[in-house]
Design a protein around this motif. Sequence first.
Motif, PDB file in Angstrom:
ATOM      1  N   THR A   1       0.614  -1.400  -0.078  1.00 42.81           N
ATOM      2  CA  THR A   1      -0.083   0.271  -0.234  1.00 42.81           C
ATOM      3  C   THR A   1       1.505   1.374  -0.160  1.00 42.81           C
ATOM      4  OG1 THR A   1      -0.235  -0.041   2.222  1.00 42.81           O
ATOM      5  CG2 THR A   1      -2.110  -0.931   1.154  1.00 42.81           C
ATOM      6  N   GLU A   2       0.464   2.485  -0.193  1.00 43.60           N
ATOM      7  CA  GLU A   2       0.819   3.550  -0.028  1.00 43.60           C
ATOM      8  C   GLU A   2       2.126   4.459   1.482  1.00 43.60           C
ATOM      9  OE1 GLU A   2       1.832   7.684  -2.263  1.00 43.60           O
ATOM     10  OE2 GLU A   2       1.211   4.906  -3.071  1.00 43.60           O
ATOM     11  N   SER A   3       0.706   3.531   2.339  1.00 42.51           N
ATOM     12  CA  SER A   3       1.537   3.697   3.648  1.00 42.51           C
ATOM     13  C   SER A   3       3.091   2.606   4.080  1.00 42.51           C
ATOM     14  CB  SER A   3       0.577   3.434   4.613  1.00 42.51           C
ATOM     15  OG  SER A   3       0.477   1.907   4.730  1.00 42.51           O
ATOM     16  N   GLY A   4       3.283   1.702   2.530  1.00 43.27           N
ATOM     17  CA  GLY A   4       4.172   1.082   2.888  1.00 43.27           C
ATOM     18  C   GLY A   4       3.492  -0.713   3.865  1.00 43.27           C
ATOM     19  N   ALA A   5       2.751  -0.679   4.414  1.00 43.37           N
ATOM     20  CA  ALA A   5       2.223  -1.607   4.458  1.00 43.37           C
ATOM     21  C   ALA A   5       2.200  -2.628   3.701  1.00 43.37           C
ATOM     22  CB  ALA A   5       0.967  -1.460   5.426  1.00 43.37           C
TER      23      ALA A   5
ATOM     24  N   ALA B   1       2.178   4.362  13.278  1.00 44.37           N
ATOM     25  CA  ALA B   1       3.008   2.534  13.159  1.00 44.37           C
ATOM     26  C   ALA B   1       2.719   1.620  11.878  1.00 44.37           C
ATOM     27  CB  ALA B   1       2.148   2.388  14.314  1.00 44.37           C
ATOM     28  N   ILE B   2       1.711   1.901  11.323  1.00 48.96           N
ATOM     29  CA  ILE B   2       0.972   1.483   9.813  1.00 48.96           C
ATOM     30  C   ILE B   2       1.673   1.690   8.490  1.00 48.96           C
ATOM     31  CG2 ILE B   2      -0.634   0.465   8.522  1.00 48.96           C
ATOM     32  CD1 ILE B   2      -2.326   1.280  10.665  1.00 48.96           C
ATOM     33  N   ARG B   3       3.228   1.220   8.560  1.00 47.52           N
ATOM     34  CA  ARG B   3       4.328   1.478   7.539  1.00 47.52           C
ATOM     35  C   ARG B   3       4.835   0.595   7.031  1.00 47.52           C
ATOM     36  NH1 ARG B   3       6.330   3.868  12.270  1.00 47.52           N
ATOM     37  NH2 ARG B   3       8.828   3.436  12.883  1.00 47.52           N
TER      38      ARG B   3
END
Length: 527
Positions: free
Chosen positions: A40-44, A288-290
Motif C-alpha cells: 500500500t501507499e503507507s508501506g504496509a 505505526a502502519i508503515r
Amino acid sequence: MSANYAAEVRQLLEKSSTLKQLSRTQLINEIILNNEGELTESGAVRTETGKYTGRSPKDRFIVREADTEDKIDWGAVNQPIEEEVFLKLVDKVLNYLNEKEKVYVFNGYAGASKASQLKLQVINELAWHNMFARTMFIRPETKEEGLAIDPEFTIISAPHFKADPAVDGTKSETFIITSFKHKIILIGGTEYAGEMKKGIFGVMNYYLPVQGIMSMHCSANVGENKDVALFFGLSGTGKTTLSADPQRKLIGDDEHGWNDEGVFNIEGGCYAKTIDLTREKEPQIYDAIRYGAILENVKVEEDGTPDYSDKSLTENTRAAYPIDNIDNIVLPSYAGHAKTIIFLTADAFGVLPPISKLTKEQAMYHFLSGFTSKLAGTERGVTSPQPVFSTCFGSPFLPLHATVYANMLGDLIDKHGVKVYLVNTGWTGGEYGVGSRMNLKYTRSMIRRAISGGLEDVEYVQDDIFGLNIPKSVPGVPSELLLPRNTWVSDDAYDETATKLAKMFQENFKQFESPEIEEKGGFKYRG
C-alpha cells in the motif's frame, strides 16, 4: 514430539523449498509473488482473510491428555478433543504441507522476561502468516540466533487445509487445537492470523501461573515516574488505543505477565483495530502502519491509500505492526510493578458510568465477571454489539480455572497497593442504537487523571444500582456525562435497563460460588 510424526516435521524443515527466518523484505516479496497481498501507499502490506475475519472460538480445542486432564477448566471454552483424533489430523496436515511448493518457518520467543521466555517455532503455509508471526512474536536479534533456537512449542498453520468433521472429529472445516503433551498448536481452515497469537497466549496462560507469574489479557504503559498502568479488556474495548498514549511509554498492547520484578510484554508486536482510524484520533497507531506492518481486510483506493472507513469486508479490520514501529516504547518490553489498573468495558446497554473507582472486592467482582459487549466482526457471526461476560476479560484464552488468575490478581492488588478503575468505552445516553459511543477524548482525559492520582481526592457519589463510586467532576469532561442516569431522556428507561444488566451480572456470578466477593462487590440492587 512423538516419533510417528516427528520424521514428517523433520522432512518438512529439511526441504530446500522450506524458507526459514526470512527478513520482512524477503517476506513482502514472497507475499507479492504468491499473490497473497499487495503493497500500500503507507508501506504496509495489505491482505484479506477470506470468510473468516475473526476468531473461531467454537472450533478451538485442547487435547485431553493425562498430564493436563485435572488442570484444564474443561467446558464450552476449553473443549476437549482426544489425542488419537489430534494425531491423525497432525499427520494429514503435515502430509499436506510436505506437498506444497513452499513452506515458511519463523523461530522466535514469547515473553520479554528471559526467566520465563518460551522458545517458538511457527510453520506456515502462507508467507503473510509467517510475516504476521515474525511481527507479533519476539524476534531474535540475528538470523543465526533464530536458526539455532530449539523450540519448546510449535505452531503448524495450514489455512487452506479444510477438515472433514465427519472424518476428522472437528465441528467444521476449521480447527485450532493445542496439545500440551506434544507441544503443538495445529491450525487449519481459517486465514485469520490472530489465531496464532491467541494460541500462544493460551499456552502462556497455562505455563506462567504454574511458575507463580500472573498472566494477563491487557495492555500496559509506563510514565516518567515509573507508574505502570494496566488496561484489561476484550477486543474492541480500547486496550491498544488507550495504552498508545504519547505522554507515556508503551510496554505492550495485548498480552502481559507480572512477576516478582514487574510487568513484561509477552509479544513483540501490536494488533490494532483500524476501523475509522485517523491520525487525529490515534496518531501513534496511524503512524505505526508503515513498512513492516500488515493490514487485514482494509480496503484501499486505486492509488494504494488505505480507506479505514470502509467496512465492506468486516468491521474487524486490523493492523499488525512491530512494537518498535511506535517511537514511544520501552525496550526491552518490561517495567516495574503496576500502580493503576483500568478495567475497560464497552457497555452496549449505556448504563455503566464512563469511570468509577473500585474497592478491592469490587475489582475482584468485575475481574471475574469480565463484562463487555462483543463488537461486530471480532468473532464469526457477530454483526452487532452483544453483551457478554468473559471471565478475567479473556476467558477464551484461559485454560485454567478463573479463580487461579483472580486470586493472583487480588494478591498483587494488596501487595502493591494498586488503584483500580472501571471505565466504560461503550455507549452513553441510551443503549446501542439510541445512545452514542463514548468520546475518546473524554475517556483519555479520565484515564490520565486516574493514573496521575488526580481522582484520589475528588468527591464521589455512589450509584444506587451497581454501587459504583463515581467522581462528581473530572476536569475537561462534562459533569453530566459522568452520571449515566443524567444522560438518558427517561429515568424510568434508565432504571429498567440498568436493573436488567444488574440481574445479568448476578446470574453470571453464580458460577463462581464466591459469596464473600459477591456480597462485598458493591451492588446495591438485590434481585
